[in-house]
Design a protein around this motif. Sequence first.
Motif, PDB file in Angstrom:
ATOM      1  N   LYS A 208       0.866  -1.187   0.000  1.00  0.00           N
ATOM      2  CA  LYS A 208       0.000   0.000   0.000  1.00  0.00           C
ATOM      3  C   LYS A 208       0.902   1.236   0.000  1.00  0.00           C
ATOM      4  N   GLU A 209       0.657   2.125  -0.956  1.00  0.00           N
ATOM      5  CA  GLU A 209       1.377   3.387  -1.008  1.00  0.00           C
ATOM      6  C   GLU A 209       0.390   4.500  -0.717  1.00  0.00           C
ATOM      7  N   GLU A 210       0.813   5.440   0.121  1.00  0.00           N
ATOM      8  CA  GLU A 210      -0.059   6.573   0.417  1.00  0.00           C
ATOM      9  C   GLU A 210       0.761   7.836   0.540  1.00  0.00           C
ATOM     10  N   LYS A 211       0.118   8.936   0.230  1.00  0.00           N
ATOM     11  CA  LYS A 211       0.761  10.243   0.328  1.00  0.00           C
ATOM     12  C   LYS A 211       0.098  11.008   1.463  1.00  0.00           C
ATOM     13  N   ILE A 212       0.915  11.488   2.366  1.00  0.00           N
ATOM     14  CA  ILE A 212       0.427  12.274   3.495  1.00  0.00           C
ATOM     15  C   ILE A 212       0.865  13.714   3.248  1.00  0.00           C
ATOM     16  N   VAL A 213      -0.118  14.604   3.111  1.00  0.00           N
ATOM     17  CA  VAL A 213       0.152  15.987   2.745  1.00  0.00           C
ATOM     18  C   VAL A 213       0.008  16.896   3.959  1.00  0.00           C
ATOM     19  N   SER A 214       0.971  17.772   4.128  1.00  0.00           N
ATOM     20  CA  SER A 214       0.937  18.802   5.178  1.00  0.00           C
ATOM     21  C   SER A 214       0.984  20.159   4.488  1.00  0.00           C
ATOM     22  N   ARG A 215       0.057  21.034   4.863  1.00  0.00           N
ATOM     23  CA  ARG A 215       0.034  22.388   4.305  1.00  0.00           C
ATOM     24  C   ARG A 215       0.371  23.380   5.414  1.00  0.00           C
ATOM     25  N   TYR A 216       1.438  24.126   5.198  1.00  0.00           N
ATOM     26  CA  TYR A 216       1.888  25.121   6.174  1.00  0.00           C
ATOM     27  C   TYR A 216       1.724  26.509   5.566  1.00  0.00           C
ATOM     28  N   ARG A 217       1.164  27.415   6.338  1.00  0.00           N
ATOM     29  CA  ARG A 217       0.990  28.773   5.826  1.00  0.00           C
ATOM     30  C   ARG A 217       2.233  29.612   6.115  1.00  0.00           C
ATOM     31  N   PRO A 218       2.430  30.683   5.335  1.00  0.00           N
ATOM     32  CA  PRO A 218       3.549  31.578   5.614  1.00  0.00           C
ATOM     33  C   PRO A 218       3.311  32.293   6.942  1.00  0.00           C
ATOM     34  N   TRP A 219       4.388  32.579   7.648  1.00  0.00           N
ATOM     35  CA  TRP A 219       4.279  33.155   8.994  1.00  0.00           C
ATOM     36  C   TRP A 219       5.099  34.429   9.079  1.00  0.00           C
ATOM     37  N   GLN A 220       4.540  35.413   9.725  1.00  0.00           N
ATOM     38  CA  GLN A 220       5.130  36.743   9.790  1.00  0.00           C
ATOM     39  C   GLN A 220       5.977  36.937  11.038  1.00  0.00           C
ATOM     40  N   ALA A 221       7.149  37.531  10.860  1.00  0.00           N
ATOM     41  CA  ALA A 221       7.954  37.952  12.007  1.00  0.00           C
ATOM     42  C   ALA A 221       7.271  39.162  12.645  1.00  0.00           C
ATOM     43  N   ILE A 222       7.240  39.186  13.967  1.00  0.00           N
ATOM     44  CA  ILE A 222       6.627  40.306  14.688  1.00  0.00           C
ATOM     45  C   ILE A 222       7.631  40.828  15.711  1.00  0.00           C
ATOM     46  N   TYR A 223       7.760  42.149  15.732  1.00  0.00           N
ATOM     47  CA  TYR A 223       8.642  42.830  16.668  1.00  0.00           C
ATOM     48  C   TYR A 223       7.816  43.806  17.499  1.00  0.00           C
ATOM     49  N   LEU A 224       8.094  43.846  18.777  1.00  0.00           N
ATOM     50  CA  LEU A 224       7.501  44.849  19.664  1.00  0.00           C
ATOM     51  C   LEU A 224       8.558  45.920  19.917  1.00  0.00           C
ATOM     52  N   TYR A 225       8.105  47.159  20.066  1.00  0.00           N
ATOM     53  CA  TYR A 225       9.064  48.230  20.333  1.00  0.00           C
ATOM     54  C   TYR A 225       8.484  49.202  21.358  1.00  0.00           C
ATOM     55  N   GLY A 226       9.371  49.810  22.110  1.00  0.00           N
ATOM     56  CA  GLY A 226       8.981  50.788  23.109  1.00  0.00           C
ATOM     57  C   GLY A 226       8.645  52.132  22.472  1.00  0.00           C
ATOM     58  N   PRO A 227       7.789  52.944  23.141  1.00  0.00           N
ATOM     59  CA  PRO A 227       7.421  54.255  22.608  1.00  0.00           C
ATOM     60  C   PRO A 227       8.659  55.098  22.314  1.00  0.00           C
ATOM     61  N   GLY A 228       8.614  55.793  21.174  1.00  0.00           N
ATOM     62  CA  GLY A 228       9.718  56.675  20.810  1.00  0.00           C
ATOM     63  C   GLY A 228      10.913  55.972  20.194  1.00  0.00           C
ATOM     64  N   THR A 229      10.830  54.669  19.987  1.00  0.00           N
ATOM     65  CA  THR A 229      11.942  53.914  19.395  1.00  0.00           C
ATOM     66  C   THR A 229      12.026  54.183  17.898  1.00  0.00           C
ATOM     67  N   GLU A 230      13.243  54.419  17.416  1.00  0.00           N
ATOM     68  CA  GLU A 230      13.446  54.584  15.975  1.00  0.00           C
ATOM     69  C   GLU A 230      13.433  53.205  15.327  1.00  0.00           C
ATOM     70  N   LEU A 231      12.544  53.043  14.361  1.00  0.00           N
ATOM     71  CA  LEU A 231      12.388  51.748  13.689  1.00  0.00           C
ATOM     72  C   LEU A 231      13.246  51.680  12.442  1.00  0.00           C
ATOM     73  N   PRO A 232      13.561  50.465  11.979  1.00  0.00           N
ATOM     74  CA  PRO A 232      14.322  50.326  10.727  1.00  0.00           C
ATOM     75  C   PRO A 232      13.565  50.986   9.575  1.00  0.00           C
ATOM     76  N   LYS A 233      14.298  51.487   8.613  1.00  0.00           N
ATOM     77  CA  LYS A 233      13.701  52.153   7.452  1.00  0.00           C
ATOM     78  C   LYS A 233      12.744  51.176   6.754  1.00  0.00           C
ATOM     79  N   GLY A 234      11.529  51.650   6.453  1.00  0.00           N
ATOM     80  CA  GLY A 234      10.529  50.847   5.751  1.00  0.00           C
ATOM     81  C   GLY A 234       9.783  49.872   6.641  1.00  0.00           C
TER      82      GLY A 234
END
Length: 184
Positions: free
Chosen positions: A154-180
């Motif tokens: 018996k041959e079978e295919k097991i499929v896994s679907r993974y969604r793209p995941w976003q990096a998240i950064y927290l920053y303190g008030p008044g912090t200069e963020l990277p350009k863009g």
Amino acid sequence: SLIIAGDRTEVGVGGGVCQVSTTVYRAAFWAGFPILERYPHGYVVGWYGEPGWDASIFTPHADFRFLNDTGHYILLQSEIDLKKGRLTFYVYGTRTRTVEAEKGVITNRQPAPEPLYREDPSLPSGTIKQVDWAKEGMDVTVKRIIKYDDGRVKEEKIVSRYRPWQAIYLYGPGTELPKGAKTP
């Protein structure tokens, strides 16, 4: 420990339980048992190794189930090695088959979204703290070949679907963020 909650990875009740379901899944996979219910994680979780070999659970909606179709009793025994940080499950019973698997095939790659920066008033000014990490999305197909003692294959295919995941950064008030930097 960590859980996937909506679009975030965070500490929550039940975190770490998927390590158990993933380990049992692998034991059932290599024993050749039919997999009745299995869900991959929402995104590729690196500490489980190669994508396509994980099994997430979440009460009451996502579970992991397999069927003992051997016609014989089985014993599923766990072993914990605290020094090595290892959990192992052994399946004992009457061997009625052998199992082979091909390396997972990755298709439908999708890049991770651009990182997101969110202000967190509890952080001091000038502080940036990463709380989620980018992962590309993909589909992974693992082929399992079960060879029964009576000659059936018996041959079978097991499929896994993974969604793209976003990096998240927290920053303190008044912090200069990277350009863009993208903010909500």
